[in-house]
Design a protein around this motif. Structure first.
Motif, PDB file in Angstrom:
ATOM      1  N   VAL A  68      50.254  40.531  27.203  1.00  0.00           N
ATOM      2  CA  VAL A  68      48.738  40.571  28.045  1.00  0.00           C
ATOM      3  C   VAL A  68      48.722  41.947  28.862  1.00  0.00           C
ATOM      4  O   VAL A  68      49.949  42.221  29.460  1.00  0.00           O
ATOM      5  CB  VAL A  68      48.653  39.482  28.631  1.00  0.00           C
ATOM      6  CG1 VAL A  68      47.209  39.583  29.375  1.00  0.00           C
ATOM      7  CG2 VAL A  68      48.354  38.346  27.619  1.00  0.00           C
ATOM      8  N   GLU A 109      47.316  43.498  32.167  1.00  0.00           N
ATOM      9  CA  GLU A 109      46.517  43.039  33.174  1.00  0.00           C
ATOM     10  C   GLU A 109      46.118  44.336  33.961  1.00  0.00           C
ATOM     11  O   GLU A 109      46.911  45.267  34.074  1.00  0.00           O
ATOM     12  CB  GLU A 109      47.365  42.167  34.169  1.00  0.00           C
ATOM     13  CG  GLU A 109      47.748  40.694  33.543  1.00  0.00           C
ATOM     14  CD  GLU A 109      48.657  40.182  34.345  1.00  0.00           C
ATOM     15  OE1 GLU A 109      49.193  40.555  35.125  1.00  0.00           O
ATOM     16  OE2 GLU A 109      48.982  38.770  34.163  1.00  0.00           O
ATOM     17  N   TYR A 161      44.607  46.101  37.621  1.00  0.00           N
ATOM     18  CA  TYR A 161      44.458  45.835  38.897  1.00  0.00           C
ATOM     19  C   TYR A 161      43.762  47.064  39.627  1.00  0.00           C
ATOM     20  O   TYR A 161      44.212  48.361  39.169  1.00  0.00           O
ATOM     21  CB  TYR A 161      45.603  45.610  39.716  1.00  0.00           C
ATOM     22  CG  TYR A 161      46.381  44.164  39.317  1.00  0.00           C
ATOM     23  CD1 TYR A 161      46.024  43.089  39.785  1.00  0.00           C
ATOM     24  CD2 TYR A 161      47.440  44.203  38.309  1.00  0.00           C
ATOM     25  CE1 TYR A 161      46.550  41.808  39.569  1.00  0.00           C
ATOM     26  CE2 TYR A 161      47.961  43.160  38.022  1.00  0.00           C
ATOM     27  CZ  TYR A 161      47.511  42.011  38.755  1.00  0.00           C
ATOM     28  OH  TYR A 161      48.110  40.679  38.394  1.00  0.00           O
ATOM     29  N   GLU A 198      52.320  41.802  30.759  1.00  0.00           N
ATOM     30  CA  GLU A 198      53.024  40.810  30.976  1.00  0.00           C
ATOM     31  C   GLU A 198      53.396  40.238  29.629  1.00  0.00           C
ATOM     32  O   GLU A 198      52.745  39.866  28.754  1.00  0.00           O
ATOM     33  CB  GLU A 198      52.110  39.726  31.495  1.00  0.00           C
ATOM     34  CG  GLU A 198      52.705  38.251  31.985  1.00  0.00           C
ATOM     35  CD  GLU A 198      51.784  37.141  32.479  1.00  0.00           C
ATOM     36  OE1 GLU A 198      52.109  36.164  32.455  1.00  0.00           O
ATOM     37  OE2 GLU A 198      50.954  37.655  33.283  1.00  0.00           O
ATOM     38  N   LYS A 226      53.113  42.006  42.029  1.00  0.00           N
ATOM     39  CA  LYS A 226      52.112  41.741  40.716  1.00  0.00           C
ATOM     40  C   LYS A 226      52.880  42.268  39.375  1.00  0.00           C
ATOM     41  O   LYS A 226      52.571  41.866  38.420  1.00  0.00           O
ATOM     42  CB  LYS A 226      51.001  42.932  40.953  1.00  0.00           C
ATOM     43  CG  LYS A 226      49.874  42.388  41.919  1.00  0.00           C
ATOM     44  CD  LYS A 226      49.169  43.722  42.317  1.00  0.00           C
ATOM     45  CE  LYS A 226      47.982  43.021  43.371  1.00  0.00           C
ATOM     46  NZ  LYS A 226      47.023  44.413  43.747  1.00  0.00           N
TER      47      LYS A 226
END
Length: 279
Positions: A10, A12, A14, A25, A71
């Motif tokens: 995945v 992600e 930010y 991830e 993170k």
């Protein structure tokens, strides 16, 4: 996909204020498949690839443990490990990852800090001598197969004026640099600290790694070198590539070509450690 390159797992995104941060991830094993061929050629001996897979896995888990609440756990560049996603996967390196699934280099049953570099120039150094941080398994060992590397010896030159600009931009206050000389060296011959003197008698002290950072790691490939001034140039002549601590990749290649298993290679470069299954 990110920048038209495919990634497993995945992505992600930010908002970091000044820009966007992308975090991939994914499982540790899928992550490793996108790393090993970026760190060493996929055509190298199988046991060199396996050794690289194990230390890359260990390095990742070491940093994951230190950054559990962040993170992301590790940079995907030279600041961490060079990660290219699916575009960097290769059957030979993926097989090395699968062959060593879950295996790590451990010290006291915990992931060791398995730092590595391209070429030690014949002998590695202990971490304490290079970074002032001590680890009982990051010590100086012979690395005799480094000499097989075609890029063992290197040269680099920089104009005195450019060197002065870099020094000043980094906060070192000097007039025109006149001389660079080693103040202390590690047992393997790496420059531990050096002095830069200017034409007015001023001087600054830098560590060997500080100078590499200032001039660029791809320019000053290691801290094993001699430097001289020729007219308006500083000329560096050195050998090896990288910081010189932990596993030498060219050394591991030579050991694998001479019949050493990946476990023996790892025990040689990280003495006092053991190879265990983390999962």
């Amino acid at each position: 996909y990110l920048n038209n390159k495919p990634y497993r797992g995945v992505i992600e995104i930010y908002d970091e204020g000044k820009g966007l941060m992308a975090v991939n991830e994914l499982s540790v094993e899928a992550y490793l498949a996108g790393i090993v061929s970026n760190e060493i050629p996929a055509g190298w001996p199988e046991d060199a690839l396996r050794a690289q897979a194990v230390i890359a896995r260990t390095y990742a888990l070491y940093h994951k443990k230190k950054r559990l609440n962040d993170k992301y756990h590790i940079e995907g560049s030279v600041l961490g490990q060079v990660f290219g996603g699916m575009a960097s996967e290769h059957p030979a390196t993926t097989r090395a990852v699968d062959d060593t699934r879950g295996e790590i280099v451990a010290y006291n049953r915990e992931p060791a800090l398995t730092v590595y570099h391209s070429n030690a120039g014949g002998r590695t150094d202990r971490a304490l001598d290079v970074w002032s941080s001590d680890y009982p398994y990051l010590v100086s060992v012979e690395s005799p197969y480094d000499s097989a590397s075609p890029g063992l010896n290197w040269e680099f030159a920089i104009p005195v004026s450019s060197f002065k600009t870099l020094l000043n931009a980094s906060g070192y206050s000097l007039t025109e640099p006149e001389e660079i000389y080693a103040e202390s060296k590690t047992p393997s011959g790496r420059i531990k600290s050096l002095i830069v003197k200017d034409e007015e008698g001023g001087s600054v002290r830098l560590s060997g790694e500080d100078l590499r950072r200032l001039l660029g790691y791809s320019s000053l490939k290691s801290s094993i070198y001699k430097v001289s001034r020729s007219n308006d140039l500083f000329e560096f002549r050195g050998k090896g590539s990288g910081h010189g601590v932990g596993l030498s990749q060219w050394g591991a290649k030579g050991m694998a070509e001479n019949g050493y298993s990946y476990k023996k290679i790892l025990r040689h470069y990280y003495p006092g450690t053991s190879i265990i299954k983390a999962y």
